[in-house]
Design a protein around this motif. Structure first.
Motif, PDB file in Angstrom:
ATOM      1  N   PHE A 167      72.879  57.183  53.977  1.00  0.00           N
ATOM      2  CA  PHE A 167      72.453  56.010  54.825  1.00  0.00           C
ATOM      3  C   PHE A 167      71.673  56.564  56.112  1.00  0.00           C
ATOM      4  O   PHE A 167      70.607  56.106  56.430  1.00  0.00           O
ATOM      5  N   ASP A 168      72.081  57.739  56.654  1.00  0.00           N
ATOM      6  CA  ASP A 168      71.573  57.996  57.896  1.00  0.00           C
ATOM      7  C   ASP A 168      70.145  58.847  57.713  1.00  0.00           C
ATOM      8  O   ASP A 168      69.436  58.620  58.474  1.00  0.00           O
ATOM      9  N   THR A 169      70.132  59.471  56.660  1.00  0.00           N
ATOM     10  CA  THR A 169      68.887  60.037  56.432  1.00  0.00           C
ATOM     11  C   THR A 169      67.899  59.243  56.168  1.00  0.00           C
ATOM     12  O   THR A 169      66.552  59.351  56.638  1.00  0.00           O
ATOM     13  N   ALA A 170      68.112  57.995  55.527  1.00  0.00           N
ATOM     14  CA  ALA A 170      67.150  56.949  54.979  1.00  0.00           C
ATOM     15  C   ALA A 170      66.789  56.356  56.518  1.00  0.00           C
ATOM     16  O   ALA A 170      65.514  55.911  56.735  1.00  0.00           O
ATOM     17  N   ARG A 171      67.758  55.921  57.227  1.00  0.00           N
ATOM     18  CA  ARG A 171      67.469  55.247  58.578  1.00  0.00           C
ATOM     19  C   ARG A 171      66.468  56.142  59.421  1.00  0.00           C
ATOM     20  O   ARG A 171      65.751  55.558  59.930  1.00  0.00           O
ATOM     21  N   CYS A 172      66.831  57.556  59.610  1.00  0.00           N
ATOM     22  CA  CYS A 172      65.880  58.311  60.397  1.00  0.00           C
ATOM     23  C   CYS A 172      64.602  58.204  59.896  1.00  0.00           C
ATOM     24  O   CYS A 172      63.349  58.242  60.639  1.00  0.00           O
ATOM     25  N   TYR A 173      64.293  58.419  58.411  1.00  0.00           N
ATOM     26  CA  TYR A 173      62.939  58.669  57.884  1.00  0.00           C
ATOM     27  C   TYR A 173      62.466  57.251  58.012  1.00  0.00           C
ATOM     28  O   TYR A 173      60.958  57.206  58.588  1.00  0.00           O
ATOM     29  N   ARG A 174      62.966  56.228  57.829  1.00  0.00           N
ATOM     30  CA  ARG A 174      62.458  54.844  57.875  1.00  0.00           C
ATOM     31  C   ARG A 174      61.938  54.515  59.335  1.00  0.00           C
ATOM     32  O   ARG A 174      60.901  53.978  59.552  1.00  0.00           O
ATOM     33  N   GLU A 175      62.615  55.030  60.226  1.00  0.00           N
ATOM     34  CA  GLU A 175      62.382  54.859  61.673  1.00  0.00           C
ATOM     35  C   GLU A 175      61.133  55.773  62.177  1.00  0.00           C
ATOM     36  O   GLU A 175      60.765  55.171  63.311  1.00  0.00           O
ATOM     37  N   SER A 176      60.781  56.530  61.494  1.00  0.00           N
ATOM     38  CA  SER A 176      59.873  57.283  61.709  1.00  0.00           C
ATOM     39  C   SER A 176      58.188  56.746  61.242  1.00  0.00           C
ATOM     40  O   SER A 176      57.070  57.148  61.433  1.00  0.00           O
ATOM     41  N   PHE A 177      58.507  55.424  60.379  1.00  0.00           N
ATOM     42  CA  PHE A 177      57.209  55.029  59.980  1.00  0.00           C
ATOM     43  C   PHE A 177      56.523  54.526  61.163  1.00  0.00           C
ATOM     44  O   PHE A 177      57.009  53.821  61.921  1.00  0.00           O
ATOM     45  N   ILE A 178      55.202  54.485  60.965  1.00  0.00           N
ATOM     46  CA  ILE A 178      54.039  53.884  61.892  1.00  0.00           C
ATOM     47  C   ILE A 178      54.152  52.468  61.648  1.00  0.00           C
ATOM     48  O   ILE A 178      53.993  51.935  60.670  1.00  0.00           O
ATOM     49  N   THR A 179      54.205  51.684  62.772  1.00  0.00           N
ATOM     50  CA  THR A 179      54.239  50.199  62.627  1.00  0.00           C
ATOM     51  C   THR A 179      52.630  49.638  62.476  1.00  0.00           C
ATOM     52  O   THR A 179      51.785  50.325  63.245  1.00  0.00           O
ATOM     53  N   ALA A 180      52.523  49.250  61.462  1.00  0.00           N
ATOM     54  CA  ALA A 180      51.140  48.691  60.741  1.00  0.00           C
ATOM     55  C   ALA A 180      51.326  47.361  59.956  1.00  0.00           C
ATOM     56  O   ALA A 180      52.586  47.307  59.435  1.00  0.00           O
ATOM     57  N   SER A 181      50.359  46.877  60.012  1.00  0.00           N
ATOM     58  CA  SER A 181      50.218  45.695  59.047  1.00  0.00           C
ATOM     59  C   SER A 181      49.774  45.729  57.690  1.00  0.00           C
ATOM     60  O   SER A 181      49.449  44.995  57.032  1.00  0.00           O
ATOM     61  N   SER A 182      49.799  47.078  57.392  1.00  0.00           N
ATOM     62  CA  SER A 182      49.346  47.303  56.166  1.00  0.00           C
ATOM     63  C   SER A 182      50.401  47.187  54.762  1.00  0.00           C
ATOM     64  O   SER A 182      51.488  47.027  55.374  1.00  0.00           O
ATOM     65  N   GLY A 183      49.962  47.123  53.708  1.00  0.00           N
ATOM     66  CA  GLY A 183      50.900  46.930  52.748  1.00  0.00           C
ATOM     67  C   GLY A 183      50.735  45.688  51.766  1.00  0.00           C
ATOM     68  O   GLY A 183      49.805  44.729  52.175  1.00  0.00           O
ATOM     69  N   PRO A 184      51.270  45.759  50.677  1.00  0.00           N
ATOM     70  CA  PRO A 184      51.114  44.420  49.847  1.00  0.00           C
ATOM     71  C   PRO A 184      51.377  43.037  50.323  1.00  0.00           C
ATOM     72  O   PRO A 184      51.036  42.247  49.884  1.00  0.00           O
ATOM     73  N   ILE A 185      52.436  42.885  51.241  1.00  0.00           N
ATOM     74  CA  ILE A 185      52.784  41.965  51.745  1.00  0.00           C
ATOM     75  C   ILE A 185      52.894  42.090  53.454  1.00  0.00           C
ATOM     76  O   ILE A 185      53.234  43.219  54.011  1.00  0.00           O
ATOM     77  N   LYS A 186      51.948  41.336  53.982  1.00  0.00           N
ATOM     78  CA  LYS A 186      51.897  41.388  55.368  1.00  0.00           C
ATOM     79  C   LYS A 186      53.007  41.456  56.414  1.00  0.00           C
ATOM     80  O   LYS A 186      53.978  40.839  56.019  1.00  0.00           O
ATOM     81  N   THR A 187      52.934  42.187  57.501  1.00  0.00           N
ATOM     82  CA  THR A 187      54.125  42.174  58.350  1.00  0.00           C
ATOM     83  C   THR A 187      54.491  40.707  59.069  1.00  0.00           C
ATOM     84  O   THR A 187      53.554  39.883  59.156  1.00  0.00           O
ATOM     85  N   GLU A 188      55.699  40.459  59.188  1.00  0.00           N
ATOM     86  CA  GLU A 188      55.985  39.193  59.637  1.00  0.00           C
ATOM     87  C   GLU A 188      56.219  39.251  61.229  1.00  0.00           C
ATOM     88  O   GLU A 188      56.859  40.396  61.711  1.00  0.00           O
ATOM     89  N   TYR A 189      55.829  38.358  61.829  1.00  0.00           N
ATOM     90  CA  TYR A 189      56.193  38.086  63.349  1.00  0.00           C
ATOM     91  C   TYR A 189      57.158  37.074  63.415  1.00  0.00           C
ATOM     92  O   TYR A 189      56.918  35.845  63.604  1.00  0.00           O
ATOM     93  N   VAL A 190      58.453  37.348  63.547  1.00  0.00           N
ATOM     94  CA  VAL A 190      59.472  36.383  63.619  1.00  0.00           C
ATOM     95  C   VAL A 190      60.321  36.565  64.654  1.00  0.00           C
ATOM     96  O   VAL A 190      61.002  37.565  65.004  1.00  0.00           O
TER      97      VAL A 190
END
Length: 368
Positions: A273-296
């Motif tokens: 879980f820690d490896t996944a968390r660290c790698y996930r948090e390194s992702f660039i914030t962007a609104s790309s992707g098949p489903i758009k970013t939510e602002y909630v």
């Protein structure tokens, strides 16, 4: 490049959003389209997105600078064959599909590789059709280009500029690399999300208690399972080799973690879980992707008449537009009770400041 002459074969969510983005960036351009759904074409004409409706794939497309192939991928071969006789030498053919190998092979077989630059705007919505298209759908989304080797560099540069003008971020890959990358970050997740939903459906009791309490994390990670089943059927069939390779790796990963759970291997589970968390948090914030970013954001409110109206009135008074609003019936992984969704991060941050200033306790979901 102040004006463009663009043709669209298919005018759904993606084609319509591209057309609207081009119209916004180059207002004097001439845009034409053909689609089997005449209602979509009529709406686009009424909204002045289109200049002309085409009754068929034919001579009307002869003078286009760009022709966007936005119909289902199963129609590409036939449409390319029909278009070939009408193409001028300066026309660039492009598509919007999320799988590139098949269409590149079709283009090469027809001798059109000197005029083809594959395109994949990595964006989308749970809702489909031209009626849900919008200019902003492309904003800050990666738009992958897969130019054929025979296309002149200058034409690729022109297309990059067009993508940037539409508000997207161009990224050039060869088509083999594209199909492997998208299999990992887009296609496989859809398979996994659908599998999780089907697992819960099959495991649920007759009273549907799992469906009743499904919220928070489960809804977040399965949101993309709401996408078009026809589209994902076609993607799995056209990119099956890459998806299959990655799916087998994923199954091996699940088998390994299943063993660790059976063994009660605490350190291994933590590392997983820690490896996944660290790698996930390194992702660039962007609104790309098949489903758009939510602002909630969610807001703690008292359970009494007028609570929701009071918040809505506060935001309306400061001209903050609300995209959606609703009650969190289950607080698993979701603080607060009132969930408010906005169209962008500026509106969300402004609303947070207003509500905090009025004494409300809020919890913001950071876009990711």
């Amino acid at each position: 490049m102040n004006t463009l002459n663009c043709g669209f074969i298919g005018l759904g969510l993606i084609g319509g959003s591209i057309a609207k983005a081009i119209r916004a960036a180059y207002p004097k351009s001439r845009l034409i389209a053909y689609d089997i759904r005449t209602s979509s074409l009529q709406l686009a004409l009424q909204e002045q997105v289109l200049d002309e409706i085409c009754p068929a794939v034919g001579a009307a497309f002869e003078g286009c600078d760009y022709i966007f192939l936005c119909a289902p991928v199963s129609c590409n071969a036939e449409n390319l064959q029909t278009l070939k006789q009408y193409l001028s030498p300066h026309t660039i053919l492009t598509d919007v599909g999320s799988v590139k190998t098949d269409i590149h092979h079709q283009v090469e077989a027809l001798g059109l590789d000197g005029q083809f630059i594959g395109g994949h705007p990595m964006t989308g919505s749970e809702r489909i059709g031209y009626q849900n298209s919008k200019t902003s759908l492309l904003e800050n989304a990666y738009y992958i280009l897969t130019p054929s080797a025979a296309v002149p560099d200058a034409r690729v540069s022109d297309y990059r500029l067009l993508v940037e003008a539409m508000g997207a971020i161009p990224l050039i890959l060869n088509y083999d690399e594209h199909d492997f990358v998208t299999a990992a970050i887009s296609h496989l997740p859809h398979v996994v999300a659908a599998s999780l939903v089907n697992l819960v459906k099959d495991a649920d009791s007759e009273t549907g208690i799992m469906k009743l309490v499904a919220a928070g994390g489960f809804k977040d990670i399965t949101r993309i399972a709401s996408s078009s089943p026809v589209m994902w059927q076609q993607i799995c069939l056209t990119n099956r080799e890459n998806i299959s390779v990655l799916l087998k790796q994923y199954i091996n990963c699940l088998t390994e973690i299943s063993t660790k759970i059976d063994e009660g291997a605490a350190d291994a589970l933590y590392d997983f879980f820690d490896t996944a968390r660290c790698y996930r948090e390194s992702f660039i914030t962007a609104s790309s992707g098949p489903i758009k970013t939510e602002y909630v954001l969610t807001v703690d409110i008292t359970d009494q008449p007028g609570s929701i109206a009071a918040i809505a009135s506060l935001l309306a008074a400061d001209e903050v537009s609300i995209k959606n609003i609703g009650i969190n019936h289950n607080r698993e992984l979701a603080e607060g009770a009132l969930r408010i969704e906005f169209y962008g991060i500026n509106a969300m941050e402004k609303a947070a400041a207003i509500l905090t200033g009025q004494g409300y306790t809020i919890h913001t979901r950071h876009p990711s």
